[in-house]
Design a protein around this motif. Sequence first.
Motif, PDB file in Angstrom:
ATOM      1  N   LYS A  71       0.823  -1.215   0.000  1.00  0.00           N
ATOM      2  CA  LYS A  71       0.000   0.000   0.000  1.00  0.00           C
ATOM      3  C   LYS A  71       0.857   1.264   0.000  1.00  0.00           C
ATOM      4  O   LYS A  71       0.378   2.329  -0.364  1.00  0.00           O
ATOM      5  CB  LYS A  71      -0.930   0.014   1.205  1.00  0.00           C
ATOM      6  N   ASN A  72       2.109   1.157   0.414  1.00  0.00           N
ATOM      7  CA  ASN A  72       2.996   2.316   0.488  1.00  0.00           C
ATOM      8  C   ASN A  72       3.745   2.584  -0.813  1.00  0.00           C
ATOM      9  O   ASN A  72       4.580   3.478  -0.861  1.00  0.00           O
ATOM     10  CB  ASN A  72       4.021   2.128   1.616  1.00  0.00           C
ATOM     11  N   VAL A  73       3.461   1.819  -1.846  1.00  0.00           N
ATOM     12  CA  VAL A  73       4.196   1.942  -3.106  1.00  0.00           C
ATOM     13  C   VAL A  73       3.417   2.836  -4.063  1.00  0.00           C
ATOM     14  O   VAL A  73       2.233   2.601  -4.316  1.00  0.00           O
ATOM     15  CB  VAL A  73       4.437   0.557  -3.747  1.00  0.00           C
ATOM     16  N   GLU A  74       4.089   3.836  -4.608  1.00  0.00           N
ATOM     17  CA  GLU A  74       3.448   4.748  -5.549  1.00  0.00           C
ATOM     18  C   GLU A  74       3.188   4.043  -6.873  1.00  0.00           C
ATOM     19  O   GLU A  74       3.928   3.143  -7.278  1.00  0.00           O
ATOM     20  CB  GLU A  74       4.331   5.973  -5.754  1.00  0.00           C
ATOM     21  N   SER A  75       2.148   4.482  -7.563  1.00  0.00           N
ATOM     22  CA  SER A  75       1.729   3.815  -8.797  1.00  0.00           C
ATOM     23  C   SER A  75       2.804   3.847  -9.881  1.00  0.00           C
ATOM     24  O   SER A  75       2.913   2.911 -10.661  1.00  0.00           O
ATOM     25  CB  SER A  75       0.417   4.406  -9.312  1.00  0.00           C
ATOM     26  N   ASP A  76       3.617   4.900  -9.933  1.00  0.00           N
ATOM     27  CA  ASP A  76       4.652   4.952 -10.966  1.00  0.00           C
ATOM     28  C   ASP A  76       5.750   3.919 -10.715  1.00  0.00           C
ATOM     29  O   ASP A  76       6.385   3.445 -11.657  1.00  0.00           O
ATOM     30  CB  ASP A  76       5.247   6.353 -11.111  1.00  0.00           C
ATOM     31  N   ILE A  77       5.949   3.522  -9.472  1.00  0.00           N
ATOM     32  CA  ILE A  77       6.898   2.444  -9.146  1.00  0.00           C
ATOM     33  C   ILE A  77       6.275   1.098  -9.531  1.00  0.00           C
ATOM     34  O   ILE A  77       6.920   0.265 -10.165  1.00  0.00           O
ATOM     35  CB  ILE A  77       7.292   2.450  -7.652  1.00  0.00           C
TER      36      ILE A  77
END
Length: 108
Positions: A50-56
């Motif tokens: 949940k802490n991962v940004e969509s661009d990653i």
Amino acid sequence: MKKLNLGLLGASGRMGKTIRSLSLNSHFNLFLAVCAEPCSEFTFSVFDLKNVESDILDQVDVWIDFSSSEGLLGLLMATDKLKTPIVSGTTDLSSKVIKKLHQSAKLR
């Protein structure tokens, strides 16, 4: 040959550690690990997806999952729009996860 960016869910478990070891000198770039303890060989290492940004997330070419029923469900939900391939070795899946797995397979 371009290396594939690997996402590994459950990277600190027994199978996750085996996958990490086998992937070091392979066609994979160890890109994103989701694990209970830091995985320094990966570009990114996080405790919770949940802490991962969509661009990653968008940069992951393929996911390998050895987590839990809940972990796989979270991965499916996070990657449905991205259509990223997932290989899962998670067992004891709940009926809710199996249903979501079938729905997600139709999207990919």
